[in-house]
Scaffold this motif. Sequence first.
Motif, mmCIF file in Angstrom:
data_model
loop_
_atom_site.group_PDB
_atom_site.id
_atom_site.type_symbol
_atom_site.label_atom_id
_atom_site.label_comp_id
_atom_site.label_asym_id
_atom_site.label_seq_id
_atom_site.Cartn_x
_atom_site.Cartn_y
_atom_site.Cartn_z
ATOM 1 N N GLU A 221 29.989 19.245 42.963
ATOM 2 C CA GLU A 221 30.603 19.404 41.651
ATOM 3 C C GLU A 221 32.036 19.897 41.738
ATOM 4 O OE1 GLU A 221 28.680 22.348 39.282
ATOM 5 O OE2 GLU A 221 29.116 23.996 40.652
ATOM 6 N N ALA A 222 32.455 20.399 42.911
ATOM 7 C CA ALA A 222 33.821 20.898 43.086
ATOM 8 C C ALA A 222 34.289 20.592 44.499
ATOM 9 C CB ALA A 222 33.890 22.403 42.812
ATOM 10 N N ASP A 223 35.576 20.660 44.705
ATOM 11 C CA ASP A 223 36.193 20.351 45.992
ATOM 12 C C ASP A 223 36.313 21.630 46.824
ATOM 13 O OD1 ASP A 223 37.841 19.718 48.123
ATOM 14 O OD2 ASP A 223 39.270 18.571 46.918
ATOM 15 N N PRO A 224 35.624 21.737 47.955
ATOM 16 C CA PRO A 224 35.693 22.961 48.766
ATOM 17 C C PRO A 224 37.095 23.269 49.273
ATOM 18 C CG PRO A 224 33.890 21.534 49.494
ATOM 19 C CD PRO A 224 34.720 20.739 48.539
ATOM 20 N N THR A 225 37.956 22.255 49.340
ATOM 21 C CA THR A 225 39.304 22.480 49.866
ATOM 22 C C THR A 225 40.273 23.010 48.815
ATOM 23 O OG1 THR A 225 40.104 20.233 49.424
ATOM 24 C CG2 THR A 225 38.941 20.597 51.500
ATOM 25 N N THR A 226 39.875 22.995 47.543
ATOM 26 C CA THR A 226 40.794 23.450 46.490
ATOM 27 C C THR A 226 40.281 24.664 45.715
ATOM 28 O OG1 THR A 226 39.855 21.880 44.888
ATOM 29 C CG2 THR A 226 41.752 21.136 46.193
ATOM 30 N N VAL A 227 38.976 24.946 45.758
ATOM 31 C CA VAL A 227 38.477 26.126 45.056
ATOM 32 C C VAL A 227 38.869 27.373 45.832
ATOM 33 C CG1 VAL A 227 36.505 24.860 44.115
ATOM 34 C CG2 VAL A 227 36.228 26.159 46.235
ATOM 35 N N ASP A 228 38.759 28.510 45.186
ATOM 36 C CA ASP A 228 38.905 29.786 45.893
ATOM 37 C C ASP A 228 37.871 29.801 47.020
ATOM 38 O OD1 ASP A 228 38.701 32.470 46.742
ATOM 39 O OD2 ASP A 228 39.275 33.227 44.772
ATOM 40 N N PRO A 229 38.279 30.061 48.273
ATOM 41 C CA PRO A 229 37.335 30.024 49.393
ATOM 42 C C PRO A 229 36.081 30.866 49.188
ATOM 43 C CG PRO A 229 39.567 30.173 50.220
ATOM 44 C CD PRO A 229 39.654 30.334 48.724
ATOM 45 N N ILE A 230 36.191 31.927 48.398
ATOM 46 C CA ILE A 230 35.038 32.790 48.175
ATOM 47 C C ILE A 230 33.966 32.092 47.342
ATOM 48 C CG2 ILE A 230 35.650 33.940 46.009
ATOM 49 C CD1 ILE A 230 34.495 35.684 49.212
ATOM 50 N N GLU A 231 34.325 30.975 46.692
ATOM 51 C CA GLU A 231 33.380 30.266 45.830
ATOM 52 C C GLU A 231 32.667 29.105 46.526
ATOM 53 O OE1 GLU A 231 35.685 28.984 42.498
ATOM 54 O OE2 GLU A 231 36.120 31.021 41.787
#
Length: 551
Positions: A516-526
Amino acid sequence: MTNVDLLFKNGNVLTLDKNNTIAGSVAVSDGRIIGIWSEPEPPKETVEISSNTTVIDLKGDTLLPGFIDTHNHILTHGLMRDWVDCSTPPNKTIKDIKSAISNATNNLSDGDWVQGYGYDDTLLEDQRHPTRHDLDEVSPNNPVFIKHISGHLAVANSVAMELAGLNVHTDDPPSGHFGRDDNGKLNGVLYEHEAMQVIQQIIPQKTVDEMVINLEKAAYEYISHGITTNSDAAVRNRQELEVHLKAAKTNKNSMRTQLMIMHNLFRNGEVFGAYTPEELNKEIMDNSNGLAKLDSAKMFQDGSIQGLTGALREDYYKNPGLKGDLIHDQESFQEEVLDLHRRGFRITTHGNGDRAIGSILDAYEYALSKHPRENHKHRIEHVQAATPGDLEKMATLDVAGSFFINHVYYWGDRHKNIFLGPERAKRISPLAEAVQHNLLFTLHSDCPITPISPLFSVWAAVNRITRNGEILGPEQKIDVITALKAMTIYGAELIFDSENLGSIEVGKLADFTILEADPTTVDPIEIKDIKIKSTIINGKIVYGNKSLVLS
């Protein structure tokens, strides 16, 4: 024009190819990728969309290669679903564990076995292992066997020990040992596999069909986390192999499966003693519709650092004089490694402590000096306490590493304060140095030791946060793309199948996961909290929201 079976459009496609290309649409035919475009939809003149084409509008969601977990124990995880949960937490005390065992015996007849899992002595308020006497109080008529969270220790009650013939005169096995009280009497604690096996071998086993049902449930859980290729890290007998083959052949497990088969089964006169790797792999593939493959011969050379059985070069931090033990003496270990290596097997060896890692590298070096071989991809499993010198030698010998990165979160605080001390603890799972040495490495969960979740492992590698919220060894962090590759394309390289798996490229198999989200652009903690929306294997949706498919 090419007919398309499956089309993804309007996506954020992280191909994880050599150039880390980001695409917008992907087409699949007959289970393989036939087209990748930067545009949200492929040019109409390049593909033919028919009424038989499944179209998935990603609506900006992220498409990744399917995750590859290179080390876990899926069959054990499935079987443990029927065991008593003795985990710490939720159990805070030995009294809580005893209550859970007591509740389990209420619906049993005398003599029926009770099995449990997950207790952790260093998290219990009692700060000790349960003993036979604790378990006897709540289960005097039923044999009880409970595994430690590490998987390298267990505790049994008196009934179980008597059934196994254990008494005060029983000697310790060649590796591992039986726990004893101050008077030298057995206290029920069993250290390492040979000691545990004395009890485990008398526990009634499920049938193959019953175990297939357990494996099916575990496989669905894995698939729900985006895993498309999985490795069972210890197939211990012919029956367990049959379970894997039947689950694959009947599509109870639709993942691609790598099988690490225990080394003793390859000895002269044993189950697979006369097989070459090619012969055994052909038998496995022929009986699994091609879904299962032989991965390697699996060995152990130490235990668990949190169980104080990992073999260290220096003393345990809070246990002066204790360094842990090697499973095999070096001479016999090296000769067995050489035999397997010469016969053509890839060897994977469990090594947590730095002394064990050094021993494994010496054995691999010995085998390679006697019988040079290219592209052997021998592996060390966990690589938890590797020193800079160990990593340099791994690079020299072309030895790969599968890192149990989840250790940082689940045991990092206790490694710092109890087991290893601050200096050694900050180096556990030294991924940044692995990158510097250009090692081939992967990340893994070792499920059921920790929960299955590739995104959690990526999160742990990127953040290195402990359970108490401390950043442990920030200099060993790696970037998100590298962590994702360690769960995808590096895994494909490790299992000798990068031509088919691990990245989104034309010609490769259509194994994907949708996030549902891009791991490379979200806050790494998420990263660990990103939802898996769908899993696709061989171009077929095996998990996920069917509303993604356009009618």
